[in-house]
Design a protein around this motif. Structure first.
Motif, short mmCIF file in Angstrom:
data_model
loop_
_atom_site.label_atom_id
_atom_site.label_comp_id
_atom_site.label_asym_id
_atom_site.label_seq_id
_atom_site.Cartn_x
_atom_site.Cartn_y
_atom_site.Cartn_z
N VAL A 24 -33.36 49.25 47.44
CA VAL A 24 -33.34 48.23 47.83
C VAL A 24 -32.43 48.45 45.76
CG1 VAL A 24 -34.50 47.08 48.93
CG2 VAL A 24 -35.28 47.78 47.10
N LYS A 25 -31.78 47.62 45.43
CA LYS A 25 -31.53 46.71 44.53
C LYS A 25 -32.18 45.46 43.78
CE LYS A 25 -27.24 49.17 46.19
NZ LYS A 25 -26.22 48.67 46.67
N MET A 26 -32.36 46.26 42.10
CA MET A 26 -33.38 45.76 41.73
C MET A 26 -33.24 44.86 40.52
SD MET A 26 -35.95 44.74 43.70
CE MET A 26 -36.81 44.79 45.24
N ASN A 27 -34.31 44.32 39.56
CA ASN A 27 -33.70 44.00 38.24
C ASN A 27 -35.41 44.03 37.84
OD1 ASN A 27 -31.28 42.06 37.53
ND2 ASN A 27 -31.38 42.04 39.33
N ILE A 28 -35.28 44.45 36.48
CA ILE A 28 -37.53 45.17 36.61
C ILE A 28 -37.50 44.58 35.04
CG2 ILE A 28 -38.41 46.75 36.41
CD1 ILE A 28 -36.45 48.34 38.08
N ALA A 46 -27.15 45.28 41.83
CA ALA A 46 -28.75 44.00 42.20
C ALA A 46 -28.05 43.30 42.16
CB ALA A 46 -29.42 44.86 41.36
N TRP A 47 -28.08 42.17 42.35
CA TRP A 47 -27.63 40.92 41.96
C TRP A 47 -28.45 40.15 41.04
CZ3 TRP A 47 -32.30 38.32 46.19
CH2 TRP A 47 -31.37 38.76 47.63
N LEU A 48 -27.04 39.18 40.63
CA LEU A 48 -27.07 39.52 38.68
C LEU A 48 -27.82 38.06 38.86
CD1 LEU A 48 -22.69 39.05 38.05
CD2 LEU A 48 -24.69 40.34 37.73
N GLY A 49 -28.38 36.78 39.71
CA GLY A 49 -28.99 35.94 39.80
C GLY A 49 -30.50 35.89 39.15
N SER A 50 -30.87 37.68 39.64
CA SER A 50 -31.95 37.96 39.84
C SER A 50 -32.17 38.69 38.34
CB SER A 50 -31.90 39.24 40.62
OG SER A 50 -32.32 38.84 41.73
N VAL A 51 -31.40 38.96 37.45
CA VAL A 51 -31.86 39.07 35.63
C VAL A 51 -32.92 38.15 35.38
CG1 VAL A 51 -30.69 39.19 33.64
CG2 VAL A 51 -29.73 39.79 35.62
N ASP A 52 -32.34 36.60 35.81
CA ASP A 52 -32.60 35.68 34.99
C ASP A 52 -34.65 35.27 35.53
OD1 ASP A 52 -33.40 33.45 33.20
OD2 ASP A 52 -33.53 32.30 35.54
N ILE A 53 -34.63 35.74 36.62
CA ILE A 53 -35.70 35.78 37.59
C ILE A 53 -37.16 36.32 37.63
CG2 ILE A 53 -36.82 35.82 40.01
CD1 ILE A 53 -34.01 34.68 40.72
N ALA A 54 -36.56 38.45 37.64
CA ALA A 54 -37.44 38.84 37.07
C ALA A 54 -38.17 38.71 35.85
CB ALA A 54 -36.28 40.67 37.23
N ILE A 55 -37.51 37.73 34.58
CA ILE A 55 -37.88 38.37 33.63
C ILE A 55 -39.00 36.83 33.83
CG2 ILE A 55 -37.49 37.09 31.50
CD1 ILE A 55 -34.67 38.62 30.92
N ARG A 56 -38.48 35.15 34.50
CA ARG A 56 -39.14 34.75 34.26
C ARG A 56 -40.53 35.19 35.21
NH1 ARG A 56 -37.11 30.10 33.10
NH2 ARG A 56 -35.08 30.17 32.69
N GLY A 112 -42.00 41.83 35.99
CA GLY A 112 -41.50 40.72 37.12
C GLY A 112 -40.36 41.85 38.00
N VAL A 113 -40.07 41.52 38.95
CA VAL A 113 -38.87 42.38 39.58
C VAL A 113 -38.42 41.38 40.75
CG1 VAL A 113 -38.36 44.44 41.47
CG2 VAL A 113 -40.11 44.52 39.99
N SER A 114 -37.03 41.58 40.58
CA SER A 114 -36.34 40.70 41.57
C SER A 114 -35.12 41.13 42.05
CB SER A 114 -36.12 39.43 40.96
OG SER A 114 -35.39 38.38 42.08
N GLY A 115 -35.00 40.84 43.51
CA GLY A 115 -33.87 41.96 44.01
C GLY A 115 -34.04 41.93 44.96
N SER A 116 -34.37 41.63 46.14
CA SER A 116 -34.66 41.96 47.73
C SER A 116 -35.75 41.19 48.46
CB SER A 116 -35.05 43.14 47.50
OG SER A 116 -35.73 43.62 49.37
N THR A 117 -36.59 41.41 49.42
CA THR A 117 -36.86 39.80 49.79
C THR A 117 -38.24 40.02 48.82
OG1 THR A 117 -38.65 41.70 51.14
CG2 THR A 117 -36.69 40.97 52.28
N VAL A 118 -39.35 39.12 48.92
CA VAL A 118 -40.40 38.31 47.86
C VAL A 118 -41.12 40.02 48.17
CG1 VAL A 118 -39.87 36.34 46.86
CG2 VAL A 118 -41.48 37.18 49.41
N GLU A 119 -41.53 40.18 49.76
CA GLU A 119 -42.67 41.31 49.70
C GLU A 119 -41.80 42.76 48.96
OE1 GLU A 119 -41.06 39.40 52.29
OE2 GLU A 119 -42.82 38.20 52.85
#
Lengths: 133, 133, 133, 133
Positions: A24-28, A46-56, A112-119
């Motif tokens: 998977v490709k993640m924002n961390i 990795a998803w651009l929208g996950s930059v903000d989500i990983a930080i949040r 915080g990690v974002s980029g794939s399924t929540v699992e």
């Protein structure tokens, strides 16, 4: 202020390694005990929208000293914390954010990690925090 | 604009005392009749994310002159005030915010408490407002 | 996370006392080492617009570990930090915010005061931080 | 979108090394060609307020494909871009942000550094981008 940059970078390195294993490709993101950003990495493509989500997610986990997914269970319609996401400029309450403790059990930050399924997000976050000594 | 700083500080002192009895760590905010912050206290090691929530609860309670939890019952999916949380830069509509009245029954401000279960938050807020003479 | 609520409340009490001596009405905010709010008080009839300014001054002082007025000298037109105020959701760079140190010289938080001239704001902030032991 | 995470991390490593030589504590951010964050590091005890500034410097440098300090010369009172800082949710236009080019001279991202004087910030940013191959 808790976690050091060295610890945060170890967490990110471990999270990247786990991401490659899971393919998977993640924002961390890693924040300190004051919920301020210490380190961040976005894997290529990795998803651009996950930059903000990983930080949040990292901030949310430290804001309430629990995994983000736990909070999300109480923020559903009819739940005791319904729509808590509107606070603090925007929370993320699905899995992928976890507090980081030191060996004394004190919370020193969060990942915080974002980029794939929540699992997968949660699995990678867990791998990251386990690298913090 | 209603509540004085002396009254607000009495509310916070009583809320802190109740928090210690219940063995919880709270963020406590008091706003005046104009919904502007008068006094605030974060107990040591209380949730960081509850700074913002306590203030929003107090503001929400004064914005609509009712306990925040009452508003939350109408903001659920299908409810008459569905997603009212999007207004005013972000409302908090679960329990923990309560209007404060003077001895004539006029609303002079509101108190908001965050840091534990919503039941505990409400209990501590109630203890706080009862200290306002 | 640095300053305790007890220390923060001592700072606010001292700042209020100094405000009464100088015959001004102040908003007083204290943040911890993570720049998160710990305590706040608005004196009766103090400016409403200074609620936000007092909090931003305290945050700004901790953000850069210096009195806010020092930062403001460098943020003027032609200065090296011109328009730094646009960062961090809005900084306040005129006097009235000062870092708070412990007896070892470590910064444990900051105080911000707003409600009068910047000279009075700074004087009251100084009185507040001197009460922190 | 240009710069890879590997390149961004090389830039941050070089910027950290230069920071240690100059004996400063920096926040370092790298964005890609889309002005989205790729990597970030805050050195231990670096200014908290510089998290946001480092990221904004990197974004500003890519937004206009020039060093941030160049933009700041035109944003002064009377200048052709007076108060351009109000755009894009807040720009930072003093030195410390520089575009990053590939060996073909194409811009692939930008680096932003904050934590010391603007001269040091720029020097460390320059050291960072020179590590990008």
């Amino acid at each position: 202020m808790g976690i050091t940059l060295e610890q945060a970078e170890a967490a990110i390195a471990a999270a990247k390694k786990k991401s490659e294993e899971v393919q998977v490709k993640m924002n961390i993101a890693v924040v300190d005990a004051g919920a301020n950003l210490v380190a961040f990495a976005r894997m290529d493509n990795a998803w651009l929208g996950s930059v903000d989500i990983a930080i949040r997610k990292a901030r949310t986990a430290r804001f309430f000293d629990m995994p983000t997914g736990d909070l999300g269970q109480a923020s559903q319609p009819g739940g005791s914390l319904y729509n808590i996401e509107h606070s603090n400029g925007g929370l993320i309450t699905f899995p992928g954010g976890i507090p980081i403790k030191n060996t004394n059990g004190e919370i020193i930050g969060a990942i915080g990690v974002s980029g794939s399924t929540v699992e997968n997000d949660h699995t990678v976050a867990q791998a990251g925090l386990e690298a913090v000594k």
